[in-house]
Write a protein that holds these residues in place. Structure first.
Motif, PDB file in Angstrom:
ATOM      1  N   LYS A 226       0.798  -1.221   0.000  1.00  0.00           N
ATOM      2  CA  LYS A 226       0.000   0.000   0.000  1.00  0.00           C
ATOM      3  C   LYS A 226       0.834   1.276   0.000  1.00  0.00           C
ATOM      4  O   LYS A 226       0.288   2.372   0.122  1.00  0.00           O
ATOM      5  N   THR A 227       2.150   1.160  -0.122  1.00  0.00           N
ATOM      6  CA  THR A 227       2.985   2.344  -0.058  1.00  0.00           C
ATOM      7  C   THR A 227       2.760   3.270  -1.248  1.00  0.00           C
ATOM      8  O   THR A 227       2.303   2.855  -2.312  1.00  0.00           O
ATOM      9  N   THR A 228       3.095   4.536  -1.039  1.00  0.00           N
ATOM     10  CA  THR A 228       3.048   5.525  -2.111  1.00  0.00           C
ATOM     11  C   THR A 228       4.353   6.309  -2.117  1.00  0.00           C
ATOM     12  O   THR A 228       5.143   6.247  -1.167  1.00  0.00           O
ATOM     13  N   THR A 229       4.575   7.046  -3.200  1.00  0.00           N
ATOM     14  CA  THR A 229       5.728   7.940  -3.277  1.00  0.00           C
ATOM     15  C   THR A 229       5.271   9.395  -3.168  1.00  0.00           C
ATOM     16  O   THR A 229       5.892  10.298  -3.731  1.00  0.00           O
ATOM     17  N   PHE A 230       4.202   9.633  -2.429  1.00  0.00           N
ATOM     18  CA  PHE A 230       3.714  10.989  -2.177  1.00  0.00           C
ATOM     19  C   PHE A 230       4.865  11.875  -1.702  1.00  0.00           C
ATOM     20  O   PHE A 230       5.667  11.478  -0.866  1.00  0.00           O
ATOM     21  N   ASN A 231       4.912  13.084  -2.259  1.00  0.00           N
ATOM     22  CA  ASN A 231       5.982  14.044  -1.959  1.00  0.00           C
ATOM     23  C   ASN A 231       7.330  13.603  -2.511  1.00  0.00           C
ATOM     24  O   ASN A 231       8.357  14.191  -2.156  1.00  0.00           O
ATOM     25  N   GLY A 232       7.353  12.550  -3.319  1.00  0.00           N
ATOM     26  CA  GLY A 232       8.624  12.041  -3.792  1.00  0.00           C
ATOM     27  C   GLY A 232       9.417  11.321  -2.715  1.00  0.00           C
ATOM     28  O   GLY A 232      10.617  11.071  -2.884  1.00  0.00           O
ATOM     29  N   ILE A 233       8.733  10.955  -1.622  1.00  0.00           N
ATOM     30  CA  ILE A 233       9.401  10.209  -0.565  1.00  0.00           C
ATOM     31  C   ILE A 233       9.749   8.818  -1.095  1.00  0.00           C
ATOM     32  O   ILE A 233       8.905   8.122  -1.652  1.00  0.00           O
TER      33      ILE A 233
END
Length: 388
Positions: free
Chosen positions: A350-357
């Protein structure tokens, strides 16, 4: 912070990249052995639900115990077929024609959500080069969960077909029924759900080959009543000896088998100390905000329980990217490693790269040597290729 051994861990936390998901093969095998016992004693066939745990580097271990995978669409079905093998089951609330063409390359069992979807694709399936056993997901209209967000039987649910909406002619060509109503629940809820299912749909069972009891069975939790589960499944099979029973827990496979190792980047103060971590609730452990729940930390306590209390925050710009308040015996310092527990299921998937994290690395702990092996790291390209 105390070293790993003093924290009750027998692996080197500093050997992990930060942040990193770390799965302990010994704990994973312990869960799998319990699931294998359930299979043997009950006669049910247990599938790994990829929506909960899809760390395919571990599949050579997992497939020693389970019979296959269950997926929610074309990419999970392909992953299961190519990296796990065994039986490939697939269910989706709705398929497109393009997706169905891919699913039919991999799926052995295919469950539809509605009579309309079955009617739309039945000729396509009949013409497919591979034989696929088809079924229908049904809604027993028997709610047992406490959280409406996770209740497929709630009023107005889009998941599954109610008995009143299922006409006998729809069943022509179908070989199974599928119900999925539980979420982190015990076998008493399965027992009452199964009674409701048989009451509403039992008259269809004589002409079928299988029934899928879905997921949400917390079989590897310490207080789970395995004896009741075995009794319930065996009782159903005695009443319907021609039917194969499937269970598809996702969470139970990896429950309490993994960690999220992270580091303290900064400490600020706003009506109390706040530690900024190199991980994120919203990007790396979204269920903390969605469920919501408060994950445990090795060596950490409730606010005020130990001498030093901190709010732990993530590194995204979301104001609410807060994991929770925790106390520690000693003050936190920049560079300290923190270890969140039970971080194998519904995390990596379920991970995301929101904010380019950047996504956390993925590691495994060897059963015998207890050495940490880094399986995967992520960088700029993983973020960039999700966009255009």
């Amino acid at each position: 912070m105390a070293n790993a051994r003093e924290q009750g861990l027998d692996f080197n936390v500093r050997a992990c990249p930060s942040p990193a998901y770390v799965v302990d093969d010994a704990l994973l095998r312990r869960n799998l052995e319990r699931l294998a016992e359930v299979q043997e004693r009950s006669g049910a066939r247990i599938l790994l639900a990829l929506k909960g745990f899809a760390m395919w580097d571990s599949f050579p271990l997992v497939r020693q115990y389970l019979v296959g995978t269950t997926s929610s669409g074309q990419d999970e079905a392909r992953l299961g077929a190519e990296t796990f093998g065994g039986e490939v089951h697939c269910y989706s609330p709705a398929f497109t024609e393009d997706e169905m063409a891919v699913v039919l390359r991999y799926a052995d069992h295919l469950s539809f959500n509605s009579p309309g979807q079955w009617r739309r694709f039945r000729e396509t399936i009949a013409a497919a080069p591979r034989r696929v056993s088809c079924g229908l997901r049904v809604n027993p209209e028997h709610s047992t969960g406490a959280v409406p967000l996770y209740d497929p039987c709630a009023p107005g649910s889009r998941l599954g077909t109610r008995a009143r909406d299922l006409m006998p002619e729809v069943m022509e060509g179908l070989e199974g029924l599928h119900f999925h109503t539980l979420c982190e629940q015990n076998s008493d809820d399965l027992e009452s759900t199964l009674a409701a299912f048989e009451e509403r749909f039992g008259h269809y069972l004589a002409g079928l080959k299988w029934v899928n009891f879905g997921g949400g069975h917390h079989i590897t939790r310490e207080d789970y009543d395995v004896e009741r589960l075995v009794r319930v499944v065996r009782g159903f099979r005695e009443r319907h000896p021609h039917l194969t029973v499937y269970l598809e827990p996702g969470e139970a496979i990896a429950l309490n088998t993994g960690y999220l190792v992270c580091s303290v980047l900064d400490i600020v103060d706003n009506d109390g100390p706040i530690a900024i971590l190199d991980t994120s609730a919203t990007a790396h452990m979204p269920d903390v905000l969605e469920m919501p729940y408060r994950p445990e930390i090795i060596g950490g306590g409730e606010p005020g329980e130990k001498a030093h209390t901190y709010r732990l925050g993530g590194m995204t710009c979301l104001a609410g990217d807060v994991i929770g308040d925790y106390s520690f015996d000693a003050p936190l310092e920049i560079g300290d490693r923190l270890v969140f527990t039970d971080m194998a299921h519904y995390t990596m998937v379920k991970t995301t790269t929101f904010n380019g994290i950047r996504l956390p690395s993925i590691c495994r702990i060897d059963e015998a040597s207890r050495e940490v092996r880094t399986v995967k790291t992520f960088g700029y390209v993983d973020y960039m290729q999700r966009l255009s």
